[in-house]
Design a protein around this motif. Structure first.
Motif, PDB file in Angstrom:
ATOM      1  N   GLY A 172      49.171  30.752  26.943  1.00  0.00           N
ATOM      2  CA  GLY A 172      48.111  31.486  27.608  1.00  0.00           C
ATOM      3  C   GLY A 172      48.562  32.782  28.258  1.00  0.00           C
ATOM      4  N   GLY A 173      47.590  33.545  28.721  1.00  0.00           N
ATOM      5  CA  GLY A 173      47.872  34.792  29.414  1.00  0.00           C
ATOM      6  C   GLY A 173      46.742  35.174  30.354  1.00  0.00           C
ATOM      7  N   LYS A 174      47.091  35.919  31.366  1.00  0.00           N
ATOM      8  CA  LYS A 174      46.106  36.477  32.310  1.00  0.00           C
ATOM      9  C   LYS A 174      46.671  37.812  32.767  1.00  0.00           C
ATOM     10  CE  LYS A 174      42.222  35.984  34.615  1.00  0.00           C
ATOM     11  NZ  LYS A 174      40.925  35.797  33.910  1.00  0.00           N
ATOM     12  N   ASP A 175      46.870  38.720  31.818  1.00  0.00           N
ATOM     13  CA  ASP A 175      47.671  39.903  32.058  1.00  0.00           C
ATOM     14  C   ASP A 175      46.991  40.894  33.000  1.00  0.00           C
ATOM     15  OD1 ASP A 175      49.356  38.670  30.350  1.00  0.00           O
ATOM     16  OD2 ASP A 175      49.422  40.260  28.857  1.00  0.00           O
ATOM     17  N   PRO A 176      47.756  41.410  33.981  1.00  0.00           N
ATOM     18  CA  PRO A 176      47.212  42.352  34.948  1.00  0.00           C
ATOM     19  C   PRO A 176      47.542  43.801  34.636  1.00  0.00           C
ATOM     20  CG  PRO A 176      49.269  41.492  35.786  1.00  0.00           C
ATOM     21  CD  PRO A 176      49.075  40.898  34.397  1.00  0.00           C
ATOM     22  N   GLY A 177      46.700  44.691  35.182  1.00  0.00           N
ATOM     23  CA  GLY A 177      47.008  46.107  35.240  1.00  0.00           C
ATOM     24  C   GLY A 177      47.064  46.534  36.691  1.00  0.00           C
ATOM     25  N   TYR A 178      47.916  47.491  36.985  1.00  0.00           N
ATOM     26  CA  TYR A 178      48.015  48.029  38.347  1.00  0.00           C
ATOM     27  C   TYR A 178      47.946  49.551  38.264  1.00  0.00           C
ATOM     28  CZ  TYR A 178      50.188  49.368  42.837  1.00  0.00           C
ATOM     29  OH  TYR A 178      50.474  49.947  44.054  1.00  0.00           O
TER      30      TYR A 178
ATOM     31  N   GLU B 203      52.345  41.006  44.771  1.00  0.00           N
ATOM     32  CA  GLU B 203      52.014  39.637  45.156  1.00  0.00           C
ATOM     33  C   GLU B 203      50.845  39.096  44.338  1.00  0.00           C
ATOM     34  OE1 GLU B 203      50.750  37.037  49.135  1.00  0.00           O
ATOM     35  OE2 GLU B 203      51.063  39.209  49.287  1.00  0.00           O
ATOM     36  N   LEU B 204      49.824  39.912  44.137  1.00  0.00           N
ATOM     37  CA  LEU B 204      48.657  39.478  43.372  1.00  0.00           C
ATOM     38  C   LEU B 204      48.979  39.322  41.887  1.00  0.00           C
ATOM     39  CD1 LEU B 204      45.949  41.677  45.118  1.00  0.00           C
ATOM     40  CD2 LEU B 204      46.051  39.174  45.146  1.00  0.00           C
ATOM     41  N   MET B 205      49.749  40.240  41.341  1.00  0.00           N
ATOM     42  CA  MET B 205      50.086  40.131  39.918  1.00  0.00           C
ATOM     43  C   MET B 205      50.910  38.872  39.639  1.00  0.00           C
ATOM     44  SD  MET B 205      50.757  44.003  38.483  1.00  0.00           S
ATOM     45  CE  MET B 205      51.655  44.687  39.874  1.00  0.00           C
ATOM     46  N   ASN B 206      51.774  38.493  40.581  1.00  0.00           N
ATOM     47  CA  ASN B 206      52.592  37.286  40.397  1.00  0.00           C
ATOM     48  C   ASN B 206      51.840  36.003  40.738  1.00  0.00           C
ATOM     49  OD1 ASN B 206      54.889  38.577  39.475  1.00  0.00           O
ATOM     50  ND2 ASN B 206      55.799  38.776  41.506  1.00  0.00           N
TER      51      ASN B 206
END
Length: 461
Positions: A231-237, A381-384
């Motif tokens: 699975g994945g829940k990839d973030p952008g910043y 913190e949110l991305m992790n």
């Protein structure tokens, strides 16, 4: 007899079906692959590489059949032309590095000793491929595995049941021996039985986390090597110095292309407070320009999801988030084609937080949440704060800053000013519940072979 069926998202009807192979016939197919492997591995590496490239070329000749076939099976609009660009790029790259990736590591070559490490093929490699990018994900393992001297058995997802069959047909027509590359139609029980019997020497699976757990349970005690991309829940910043328009264009495309059905798709975005309002406004305008419809229509830019049950998951997550205070910003009137089934309108959500399933669990659909952050520490913190770790997309003009942040992120790949791309020169890998192992690059060849050491003491006069 069990039939494996593809229910087309285009019209909800059976598009293709094949009988599941009985266990005994499947065992015979594996035996043929094992028998063929030794002679295949003895062929010169350049010959194996050229035969694989010939198979790739033959598949390219089938483009007029492949593209609409994909649209019928999993819903991607024909205007995007299938997966040939990535399929060819990955095949050509691994072909270009195969000889170097597989050459011996020479430790000593003197009058007294020869000491070296060679790479040997595992034997029979089992590829269990997914439906979302059915050709590109399969070729990640198929091409280097065959080039390295393994034989390959492929089992494709029922949603893209014709893909493995077509790939094998192309490769065999190009000259790859039939027992060297085989497509099998297998149900879950037969697949599990083959794995538990140590039928394979390496297994590569791309799919859900629960699917990966099932593979691990079946392989328990066999010591079979596993590569798992789950699975994945990839973030952008998006940082305060980002190119705003470029960030919107890339991240929104990464969130919605292929109806959001991408393992490395962007599913959550954190934006510095100084750019937040502008980013949200531009993102809503970008997404609102999609044309949802029949993927066989060349004017369609967003097709249906591959199955109505996948769309139901997205709708559930959105509804749950809204019930907890999130706001949807895309006007549903812009997408009258949303039928409550596989055809699903894209969506952008704000006022989201990590108490919501939408921001923590894989969505795998054309919907993305956007949160405001004050600084790098909050964004990290949110991305992790996620059980998955495949890729992250960082937007800044400062490469040193991106590298510093990247070292604090629990992920397989760190992108800067791009997203949703698989570079075949880099190892494609993940951490946490995204899985283990890696494909492509030199390391991908190493995962598809095993080391053998030679310590040869020469006779002295």
């Amino acid at each position: 007899m069990t039939m494996i069926k593809c229910i087309s998202p285009v019209n909800g009807e059976v598009y293709a079906e094949r009988p599941a192979m009985p266990l005994e016939l499947a065992r015979q197919a594996v035996a043929h692959a094992r028998l063929a492997q030794k002679s295949w591995a003895k062929r010169p590496i350049e010959e194996r590489v050229q035969l694989v490239l010939a198979g790739v070329a033959r598949l390219n000749e089938m483009v007029d059949e492949v593209v609409p076939e994909l649209a019928w099976q999993m819903g991607r609009p024909v205007r995007y032309g299938g997966e040939f660009r990535g399929f060819n790029e990955r095949s050509n790259y691994v072909a270009s590095i195969a000889a170097d990736a597989l050459k011996p590591i020479i430790v000593e070559e003197s009058e007294r000793f020869e000491r070296r490490i060679e790479r040997e093929p595992h034997g029979v490699v089992f590829v269990i491929a997914p439906w979302n990018y059915p050709y590109m994900t399969a070729i990640n393992t198929v091409a280097p595995a065959l080039m390295a001297g393994n034989t390959v058995i492929i089992k494709h997802a029922s949603q893209t049941i014709l893909v493995g069959e077509r790939m094998v047909r192309a490769f065999i027509e190009a000259g790859v021996p039939a027992d060297v590359f085989q497509n099998l139609f297998l149900d879950h029980d037969t697949t599990a039985a083959l794995i538990a019997a140590k039928s394979f020497d390496f297994i590569n699976f791309t799919g859900s986390v629960e699917g990966g757990r099932s593979i691990e349970r079946a392989a328990a005690g066999t010591f079979t090597g596993l590569g798992l991309e789950l699975g994945g829940k990839d973030p952008g910043y998006v940082m305060e110095d980002a190119d705003l328009d470029a960030a919107v264009d890339t991240l929104m495309d990464g969130a919605t292309y292929n109806s959001g059905q991408c393992c490395c798709g962007i599913e959550r975005i954190y934006v510095h407070e100084s750019l937040y309002n502008a980013f949200v406004e531009k993102s809503v305008a970008w997404v609102s320009n999609y044309k949802l419809g029949n993927p066989l229509d060349p004017e369609t830019t967003l097709g249906p999801m591959a199955n109505k049950r996948f769309a139901a998951t997205v709708r559930h997550q959105i509804a749950d988030a809204v019930s907890k205070g999130a706001k949807t910003l895309i006007d549903p009137k812009l997408f009258p084609q949303d039928d409550g089934g596989a055809y699903l309108a894209p969506q952008v959500l704000v006022d989201v937080d990590h108490s919501m399933e939408f921001m923590r669990e894989e969505t795998f659909g054309p919907a993305v949440g956007i949160m405001k952050v004050k600084n790098d520490a909050e964004a990290i913190e949110l991305m992790n704060d996620c059980q998955y770790g495949l890729t992250v997309s960082l937007w800044t003009k400062d490469a040193d800053r991106a590298s510093r942040i990247g070292r604090d992120l629990e992920t397989g790949t760190v992108f800067m000013n791009r997203a949703d791309y698989l570079d075949p020169a880099l190892c494609w890998t993940g951490v946490k519940e995204t899985g283990r192992g890696g494909s492509l690059s030199i390391l991908g060849f190493h995962n598809l072979t095993r080391p053998k050491s030679y310590h040869l003491k020469k006779a002295t006069a």
